[in-house]
Design a protein around this motif. Structure first.
Motif: not given
Ligand SMILES: [Fe+2]
Length: 328
Positions: A269-272, A288-294, A302-308, A322-328
């Motif tokens: 996350y910090d690198a991005l 977050i989109e990159i971490m979730m999809f790419q 679980h950790v990623l969901a906590c960050l989001i 915008v983030l509220h519209n992201l699918a988990m």
């Protein structure tokens, strides 16, 4: 690279092959820096010799290091605030970065981690910042790519500590996460500055060399003999991925410790969201989109969901809607 009999292998050389203990419970990976303990193990395992690499020497001397540190202090004293997304970093944050740069440069020069200084920094100046909610916002403040190695270390330490706290870990684990986050890339101090500051992406050969840094970080910490195994493993595994696509060992699933999974999420996350020599930062939403999809399947969900959840909550960079519209 050369094969040497064990009697000719010296402390500071680098293994260019893997050694596994006879009981298969201990591994020294390719890229491991030879120290007294490793040599004693190889002797105990009746190893006759090994392929080793020359030590990568630092390309600066101590006088240059002192001048670089002085220049940094002057620069920071003249500019105590840096803006990004409308937020402001504190002078305390900048001073920790300065101290970290001093630690990293000295480690690169001497090949030894000043652990007392680092533990003091963690206990008295970094861990207390986890109780200040603005520290999480400060992770999203802008900076030049020049000091990325040190700022990234502090960011990953803070973010890993936050994630540990949000996930319900106790103080001991949170301290371990903070230390592991701070030191996860300390092994990069063994690389020449041209590699660290290359304006383009590394080519395949350079990347394969750079991948050794996790093992270097592990070895630098292990040679202190007092860093907990939980921290050592988190540092060694911070580029491992759940689906087995990471390095240095291609560990997967339960082989990757929970602390390593947390460091991995914080690191990516910090690198991005950071400026690098070869790329501009992306927004928290894009990260977050990159971490979730790419990177689907690579990071602990679980950790990623906590960050989001907390990126949304803290509304970093005004991206909340915008983030509220992201699918988990
Ligand atoms: Fe790394």
């Amino acid at each position: 690279m050369s094969y040497l009999p064990l009697s000719d292998i010296k402390i500071g050389m680098t293994l260019n092959q893997v050694f596994v203990s006879p009981n298969a419970k201990m591994i020294f990976g390719q890229g491991t820096v030879v120290n007294e303990y490793l040599l004693s193990c190889l002797k105990g395992w009746a190893v006759e010799g090994a392929d080793v690499l020359e030590v990568a020497t630092a390309d600066f001397n101590i006088a240059e290091i002192e001048k670089m540190v002085s220049d940094i202090v002057i620069t920071l004293e003249n500019s105590t605030t840096i803006e990004k997304h409308g937020q402001v970093t504190t002078e305390a944050h900048s001073k920790i970065e300065t101290e970290l740069k001093r630690i990293f440069l000295r480690t690169g020069y001497h090949g030894v981690i000043p652990l007392d200084t680092i533990l003091n920094l963690v206990n008295t100046r970094i861990y207390p910042r986890l109780s200040q909610k603005d520290s999480f916002i400060q992770l999203h403040t802008d900076s030049s790519s020049g000091d990325y190695l040190y700022r990234h270390a502090l960011d990953v330490a803070l973010l890993s500590g936050y994630l540990g706290r949000w996930l319900g870990y106790g103080d001991s684990d949170i301290l371990n996460l903070t230390l592991a986050g701070l030191m996860h890339d300390i092994g990069k101090t063994r690389f020449k500055s041209e590699v660290l500051s290359k304006p383009d992406k590394l080519n395949l050969e350079e990347f394969n060399i750079a991948k050794i840094h996790a093992s270097y970080s592990y070895q630098l910490l292990a040679q202190t003999d007092i860093v907990p195994n939980a921290v050592l493993n988190a540092v060694l595994q911070h580029h491992e991925r759940i689906d087995g696509s990471g390095y240095p060992y291609g560990c997967s699933d339960t082989e990757v410790t929970m602390l390593a999974r947390i460091i991995a999420v914080a690191d990516v996350y910090d690198a991005l969201i950071s400026n690098r020599y070869y790329k501009r930062s992306v927004s928290p939403q894009e990260a977050i989109e990159i971490m979730m999809f790419q990177m689907s399947g690579q990071l602990d969900t679980h950790v990623l969901a906590c960050l989001i959840e907390h990126v949304k909550k803290f509304d970093v960079g005004g991206k909340r809607s915008v983030l509220h519209n992201l699918a988990m």
